[in-house]
Write a protein that holds these residues in place. Sequence first.
Motif: not given
Length: 149
Positions: A107-117
Amino acid sequence: MSSTQIIASESEVILHFDLKLEDGSAADSTRMNNKPAKMVMGDGSLTPNFEACLLGLQTGDKKSFTLPPEDAFGLPNPDNIYYLERSKFGPDSDLAEGAIMGFAQPDGSELPGIIRSVAGDSVTVDFNHPLAGQTVIFDVEIVNVINQD
């Protein structure tokens, strides 16, 4: 001037907050930039138990309350952890463990993600809220309450 308003189920609330973890470390604060937060009770942006802690407070009140994970940012959901191929990331991407990246949504929004490994060609990304699973302590100061008459 209107009389002091009390927070009710559909109030608009302007407040300062300090968010801390159980060990006392600071997680977030509106005071850093001296810009209070604005929210509307019952709009779904806060958990019901967080809102219940605010009900009945009025302009000028200060309160501290502790919320367990399920009442704050939720428990970590294993379905929110994804294993992606390294080739899906640009060559300049910071794939360091603990780095937070934005991922474009359909939908064009941005979702934050954490690099775990990062292991070989596999990158583990956690899309749970960074404070999921944490007990948090909120210190709030009610700046203003606007009730619909």
